[in-house]
Design an enzyme around this catalytic site. Sequence first.
Site, mmCIF file in Angstrom:
data_model
loop_
_atom_site.group_PDB
_atom_site.id
_atom_site.type_symbol
_atom_site.label_atom_id
_atom_site.label_comp_id
_atom_site.label_asym_id
_atom_site.label_seq_id
_atom_site.Cartn_x
_atom_site.Cartn_y
_atom_site.Cartn_z
ATOM 1 N N GLU A 26 40.544 47.543 43.857
ATOM 2 C CA GLU A 26 39.565 46.897 42.971
ATOM 3 C C GLU A 26 38.179 47.049 43.568
ATOM 4 O OE1 GLU A 26 37.837 43.812 43.351
ATOM 5 O OE2 GLU A 26 38.578 43.272 45.335
ATOM 6 N N HIS A 85 37.660 41.078 41.988
ATOM 7 C CA HIS A 85 36.379 40.563 41.480
ATOM 8 C C HIS A 85 36.401 40.456 39.958
ATOM 9 C CE1 HIS A 85 35.363 42.003 45.509
ATOM 10 N NE2 HIS A 85 34.297 41.231 45.464
ATOM 11 N N SER A 101 38.108 40.462 48.507
ATOM 12 C CA SER A 101 36.857 41.151 48.778
ATOM 13 C C SER A 101 36.821 41.592 50.236
ATOM 14 C CB SER A 101 35.663 40.264 48.398
ATOM 15 O OG SER A 101 34.467 41.006 48.397
#
Length: 333
Positions: A220, A287, A98
């Site tokens: 992502e 995620h 992230s």
Amino acid sequence: MVAPAAGTAALFPARLERGLRALRAVGLRPRLAGHARSRGRWTSAGVADRVADLHDAFADESSHAVLCTIGGRLSAQLLPELDFAHIAAHPKIFCGYSDITSLHTAIRSETGLITFYGPSLLGEWAEYPRPLTETVRHFLRVTGEPRAAGRIPFPHRIVRETVDWGADHRPRRAERAPTQRVIRPGRASGVLAGGCLPVLRRLVGTRWQPDFRETIAVLETPQSPYDMADAAEDLLSLSHAGVLDGARALVFGWPFRHEQLDDLEYAVRLALPRCDVPTVIGFPAGHTSPMATLPLGVRATLDGGALVLDEPAVRPRQDEPKSRPGRDQEHGW
């Protein structure tokens, strides 16, 4: 265990302890950095404290890995203050995802070290009642064995349900994993790169702008309120900045919600209409649960929908015994 971004560990002490127990259960010995439990307004601590925790973690000769408690925001604050020569002089497994994309990208750019885009302490290791088997096995395989990990397994299930971390007293519901979509077939080899799409876009124009030349770029997306229209805009920004030029293949992680798959495919086709490299949508990265561990900087091959790690991500420890204990006790760190 470090907290370069959010101070979430302070909010969920029971979940933190469960994650630490899970690490111990596979034979690891976790230790919290000085500010891993701290909490400021938007980050765990100030820039100087977070930088000091990272420097200390890399310098600690008794540790073999630096794992992040969670992502969050503002890890990019640390980049101008980090001593990358210090990090390069003390290479270790560094793992997170992230917002930690900022650190992965900068460490790779400044040092050439391989880093690991994979599970966090609070998000994955602290899953109730225990971390998902697929996530744990792949993490240990990639980080703990000094050999090419081969094909990244594609899980049969996916867990999308969200729960309150302060009251997660039952396992989250799993469902059948969606079918992978090969939207541009082909075979390509290159160095694995990538991360969280909006974080990569925020690095455009900085000293640490991503460079995807000769790479297999794995991209992502985070959870809501981020949506696939945002993904289209971020892809367009990367494309306009030339970041995607020279990439040999594109691999997109599963979006957080199943119904976003069509929108993600539309976003890719809309933002990258002239892209002619092999492209796959729907991969267990970032995620999503279960989560693959991606060694950024390792050579890999995408063949159709199969992503294969072609070389080791770690070296054997110098002090590794000739006769090794079982895998549950020793992972080559």
